[in-house]
Design a protein around this motif. Structure first.
Motif, PDB file in Angstrom:
ATOM      1  N   THR A  56     -78.299 -34.074 -15.351  1.00 14.32           N
ATOM      2  CA  THR A  56     -77.558 -34.978 -16.207  1.00 14.32           C
ATOM      3  C   THR A  56     -77.632 -36.387 -15.626  1.00 14.32           C
ATOM      4  O   THR A  56     -77.471 -36.566 -14.413  1.00 14.32           O
ATOM      5  CB  THR A  56     -76.074 -34.542 -16.285  1.00 14.32           C
ATOM      6  N   THR A  57     -77.849 -37.377 -16.459  1.00 14.28           N
ATOM      7  CA  THR A  57     -77.931 -38.756 -15.988  1.00 14.28           C
ATOM      8  C   THR A  57     -76.595 -39.198 -15.411  1.00 14.28           C
ATOM      9  O   THR A  57     -75.540 -38.958 -15.992  1.00 14.28           O
ATOM     10  CB  THR A  57     -78.355 -39.691 -17.140  1.00 14.28           C
ATOM     11  N   SER A  58     -76.648 -39.850 -14.271  1.00 14.42           N
ATOM     12  CA  SER A  58     -75.446 -40.392 -13.641  1.00 14.42           C
ATOM     13  C   SER A  58     -74.838 -41.469 -14.528  1.00 14.42           C
ATOM     14  O   SER A  58     -75.545 -42.144 -15.274  1.00 14.42           O
ATOM     15  CB  SER A  58     -75.798 -40.962 -12.273  1.00 14.42           C
ATOM     16  N   SER A  59     -73.506 -41.663 -14.434  1.00 12.28           N
ATOM     17  CA  SER A  59     -72.854 -42.658 -15.293  1.00 12.28           C
ATOM     18  C   SER A  59     -71.553 -43.147 -14.675  1.00 12.28           C
ATOM     19  O   SER A  59     -71.014 -42.547 -13.752  1.00 12.28           O
ATOM     20  CB  SER A  59     -72.577 -42.066 -16.679  1.00 12.28           C
ATOM     21  N   GLY A  60     -71.067 -44.257 -15.237  1.00 10.44           N
ATOM     22  CA  GLY A  60     -69.773 -44.795 -14.844  1.00 10.44           C
ATOM     23  C   GLY A  60     -69.751 -45.470 -13.487  1.00 10.44           C
ATOM     24  O   GLY A  60     -68.690 -45.603 -12.888  1.00 10.44           O
ATOM     25  N   PHE A  61     -70.890 -45.927 -12.997  1.00  7.66           N
ATOM     26  CA  PHE A  61     -70.949 -46.582 -11.698  1.00  7.66           C
ATOM     27  C   PHE A  61     -70.442 -48.019 -11.773  1.00  7.66           C
ATOM     28  O   PHE A  61     -70.637 -48.707 -12.782  1.00  7.66           O
ATOM     29  CB  PHE A  61     -72.392 -46.614 -11.178  1.00  7.66           C
ATOM     30  N   LEU A  62     -69.826 -48.482 -10.693  1.00  7.84           N
ATOM     31  CA  LEU A  62     -69.525 -49.891 -10.477  1.00  7.84           C
ATOM     32  C   LEU A  62     -70.183 -50.260  -9.159  1.00  7.84           C
ATOM     33  O   LEU A  62     -69.828 -49.726  -8.102  1.00  7.84           O
ATOM     34  CB  LEU A  62     -68.020 -50.159 -10.407  1.00  7.84           C
ATOM     35  N   ILE A  63     -71.185 -51.142  -9.240  1.00  7.80           N
ATOM     36  CA  ILE A  63     -71.915 -51.606  -8.059  1.00  7.80           C
ATOM     37  C   ILE A  63     -71.608 -53.090  -7.939  1.00  7.80           C
ATOM     38  O   ILE A  63     -72.104 -53.903  -8.720  1.00  7.80           O
ATOM     39  CB  ILE A  63     -73.420 -51.326  -8.215  1.00  7.80           C
ATOM     40  N   GLN A  64     -70.791 -53.453  -6.964  1.00  5.55           N
ATOM     41  CA  GLN A  64     -70.218 -54.806  -6.942  1.00  5.55           C
ATOM     42  C   GLN A  64     -70.077 -55.332  -5.512  1.00  5.55           C
ATOM     43  O   GLN A  64     -69.680 -54.601  -4.602  1.00  5.55           O
ATOM     44  CB  GLN A  64     -68.848 -54.754  -7.601  1.00  5.55           C
ATOM     45  N   GLY A  65     -70.404 -56.622  -5.357  1.00  3.86           N
ATOM     46  CA  GLY A  65     -70.148 -57.322  -4.111  1.00  3.86           C
ATOM     47  C   GLY A  65     -71.023 -56.916  -2.943  1.00  3.86           C
ATOM     48  O   GLY A  65     -70.692 -57.187  -1.791  1.00  3.86           O
ATOM     49  N   ASN A  66     -72.153 -56.288  -3.211  1.00  3.62           N
ATOM     50  CA  ASN A  66     -73.051 -55.843  -2.151  1.00  3.62           C
ATOM     51  C   ASN A  66     -74.048 -56.931  -1.781  1.00  3.62           C
ATOM     52  O   ASN A  66     -74.410 -57.759  -2.619  1.00  3.62           O
ATOM     53  CB  ASN A  66     -73.804 -54.589  -2.605  1.00  3.62           C
ATOM     54  N   ILE A  67     -74.500 -56.919  -0.537  1.00  3.02           N
ATOM     55  CA  ILE A  67     -75.569 -57.790  -0.073  1.00  3.02           C
ATOM     56  C   ILE A  67     -76.717 -56.887   0.335  1.00  3.02           C
ATOM     57  O   ILE A  67     -76.554 -56.014   1.201  1.00  3.02           O
ATOM     58  CB  ILE A  67     -75.118 -58.638   1.131  1.00  3.02           C
ATOM     59  N   VAL A  68     -77.877 -57.073  -0.310  1.00  5.52           N
ATOM     60  CA  VAL A  68     -79.050 -56.247  -0.022  1.00  5.52           C
ATOM     61  C   VAL A  68     -80.214 -57.185   0.250  1.00  5.52           C
ATOM     62  O   VAL A  68     -80.492 -58.081  -0.550  1.00  5.52           O
ATOM     63  CB  VAL A  68     -79.379 -55.304  -1.197  1.00  5.52           C
ATOM     64  N   LYS A  69     -80.902 -56.962   1.381  1.00  6.46           N
ATOM     65  CA  LYS A  69     -81.981 -57.880   1.743  1.00  6.46           C
ATOM     66  C   LYS A  69     -83.081 -57.178   2.540  1.00  6.46           C
ATOM     67  O   LYS A  69     -82.868 -56.123   3.134  1.00  6.46           O
ATOM     68  CB  LYS A  69     -81.431 -59.055   2.534  1.00  6.46           C
ATOM     69  N   ASN A  70     -84.265 -57.811   2.486  1.00  6.81           N
ATOM     70  CA  ASN A  70     -85.416 -57.431   3.313  1.00  6.81           C
ATOM     71  C   ASN A  70     -85.814 -55.968   3.157  1.00  6.81           C
ATOM     72  O   ASN A  70     -85.954 -55.237   4.139  1.00  6.81           O
ATOM     73  CB  ASN A  70     -85.134 -57.732   4.787  1.00  6.81           C
ATOM     74  N   GLY A  71     -86.035 -55.546   1.919  1.00  4.94           N
ATOM     75  CA  GLY A  71     -86.464 -54.177   1.671  1.00  4.94           C
ATOM     76  C   GLY A  71     -87.396 -54.115   0.478  1.00  4.94           C
ATOM     77  O   GLY A  71     -88.020 -55.103   0.103  1.00  4.94           O
ATOM     78  N   PHE A  72     -87.477 -52.946  -0.137  1.00  4.45           N
ATOM     79  CA  PHE A  72     -88.331 -52.757  -1.303  1.00  4.45           C
ATOM     80  C   PHE A  72     -87.500 -52.930  -2.574  1.00  4.45           C
ATOM     81  O   PHE A  72     -87.503 -53.979  -3.177  1.00  4.45           O
ATOM     82  CB  PHE A  72     -89.024 -51.390  -1.256  1.00  4.45           C
ATOM     83  N   ASP A  73     -86.739 -51.931  -2.990  1.00  8.21           N
ATOM     84  CA  ASP A  73     -85.848 -52.029  -4.151  1.00  8.21           C
ATOM     85  C   ASP A  73     -84.415 -52.196  -3.664  1.00  8.21           C
ATOM     86  O   ASP A  73     -83.956 -51.440  -2.819  1.00  8.21           O
ATOM     87  CB  ASP A  73     -85.876 -50.751  -5.003  1.00  8.21           C
ATOM     88  N   ALA A  74     -83.683 -53.155  -4.238  1.00 11.53           N
ATOM     89  CA  ALA A  74     -82.248 -53.247  -3.945  1.00 11.53           C
ATOM     90  C   ALA A  74     -81.531 -52.111  -4.667  1.00 11.53           C
ATOM     91  O   ALA A  74     -80.745 -51.389  -4.080  1.00 11.53           O
ATOM     92  CB  ALA A  74     -81.687 -54.590  -4.386  1.00 11.53           C
ATOM     93  N   ILE A  75     -81.816 -51.976  -5.970  1.00 15.17           N
ATOM     94  CA  ILE A  75     -81.219 -50.906  -6.776  1.00 15.17           C
ATOM     95  C   ILE A  75     -82.343 -50.150  -7.457  1.00 15.17           C
ATOM     96  O   ILE A  75     -83.157 -50.733  -8.163  1.00 15.17           O
ATOM     97  CB  ILE A  75     -80.253 -51.470  -7.826  1.00 15.17           C
ATOM     98  N   TRP A  76     -82.384 -48.848  -7.242  1.00 15.70           N
ATOM     99  CA  TRP A  76     -83.360 -47.975  -7.890  1.00 15.70           C
ATOM    100  C   TRP A  76     -82.577 -46.782  -8.430  1.00 15.70           C
ATOM    101  O   TRP A  76     -82.206 -45.885  -7.694  1.00 15.70           O
ATOM    102  CB  TRP A  76     -84.425 -47.536  -6.891  1.00 15.70           C
ATOM    103  N   MET A  77     -82.273 -46.822  -9.731  1.00 12.93           N
ATOM    104  CA  MET A  77     -81.355 -45.823 -10.288  1.00 12.93           C
ATOM    105  C   MET A  77     -81.694 -45.472 -11.723  1.00 12.93           C
ATOM    106  O   MET A  77     -82.187 -46.297 -12.476  1.00 12.93           O
ATOM    107  CB  MET A  77     -79.925 -46.357 -10.260  1.00 12.93           C
ATOM    108  N   THR A  78     -81.338 -44.254 -12.106  1.00 16.83           N
ATOM    109  CA  THR A  78     -81.260 -43.857 -13.497  1.00 16.83           C
ATOM    110  C   THR A  78     -79.785 -43.619 -13.761  1.00 16.83           C
ATOM    111  O   THR A  78     -79.176 -42.736 -13.148  1.00 16.83           O
ATOM    112  CB  THR A  78     -82.078 -42.583 -13.773  1.00 16.83           C
ATOM    113  N   MET A  79     -79.200 -44.447 -14.635  1.00 17.49           N
ATOM    114  CA  MET A  79     -77.768 -44.335 -14.897  1.00 17.49           C
ATOM    115  C   MET A  79     -77.437 -44.906 -16.266  1.00 17.49           C
ATOM    116  O   MET A  79     -78.178 -45.713 -16.819  1.00 17.49           O
ATOM    117  CB  MET A  79     -76.961 -45.051 -13.813  1.00 17.49           C
ATOM    118  N   ASN A  80     -76.319 -44.457 -16.802  1.00 15.27           N
ATOM    119  CA  ASN A  80     -75.823 -44.927 -18.091  1.00 15.27           C
ATOM    120  C   ASN A  80     -74.419 -45.486 -17.918  1.00 15.27           C
ATOM    121  O   ASN A  80     -73.670 -45.069 -17.028  1.00 15.27           O
ATOM    122  CB  ASN A  80     -75.773 -43.782 -19.106  1.00 15.27           C
TER     123      ASN A  80
END
Length: 154
Positions: A56-80
């Motif tokens: 089942t596709t993930s859902s209802g996420f809150l992704i907030q206030g993060n610092i992401v640096k020096n990598g490949f993907d910051a966010i790699w997700m399947t979500m609704n």
């Protein structure tokens, strides 16, 4: 909330080291997670949701206030039906790579993406994702939209 993850998946000890692994990782079908105020540096998939074909596709996420640096993907997700807002993403290959519908991506600061700033993939023509006032370090944003769905930008 409030975690620091550094180089969890870097193999090698120089600038050309291969980046693998995930910083903060959830599994298919996760619901109502809050990923808040974390710092993730040097990961392949910094904030990731596994997507198994039969799950089942993930859902209802809150992704907030993060610092992401020096990598490949910051966010790699399947979500609704999730929100990604007020994050800072810098010096990545791809900043945001999301498949799904009903997602709101707003007020994120994205700089130094070498490939793509925001990639959105939809499966159905009724799928809709919304982009609101994201900033791109004074340059024109690099977008990739795939699938029959719709992206609303404002």
């Amino acid at each position: 909330q409030g975690n620091t993850v550094i180089g969890n998946g870097i193999y090698g000890n120089n600038v050309s080291a291969e980046i693998q692994g995930a910083g903060i990782y959830t599994v298919t079908g996760s619901k109502n997670f809050k990923i808040l105020n974390n710092t993730v540096t040097g990961e392949r998939d910094s904030l990731a949701i596994e997507n198994l074909a039969s799950g089942t596709t993930s859902s209802g996420f809150l992704i907030q206030g993060n610092i992401v640096k020096n990598g490949f993907d910051a966010i790699w997700m399947t979500m609704n039906n999730s929100t990604v807002n007020n994050n800072t993403f810098s010096n990545l290959t791809d900043a945001i790579d999301i498949s799904g519908t009903g997602n709101i991506i707003e007020y994120n600061a994205i700089t130094g993406s070498s490939n793509c700033d925001i990639a959105l993939t939809t499966k159905l023509s009724t799928d809709v994702n919304t982009l609101i006032k994201n900033t791109f370090g004074g340059k024109t944003a690099k977008y990739y939209f795939s699938g029959p769905g719709k992206v609303i930008k404002s």
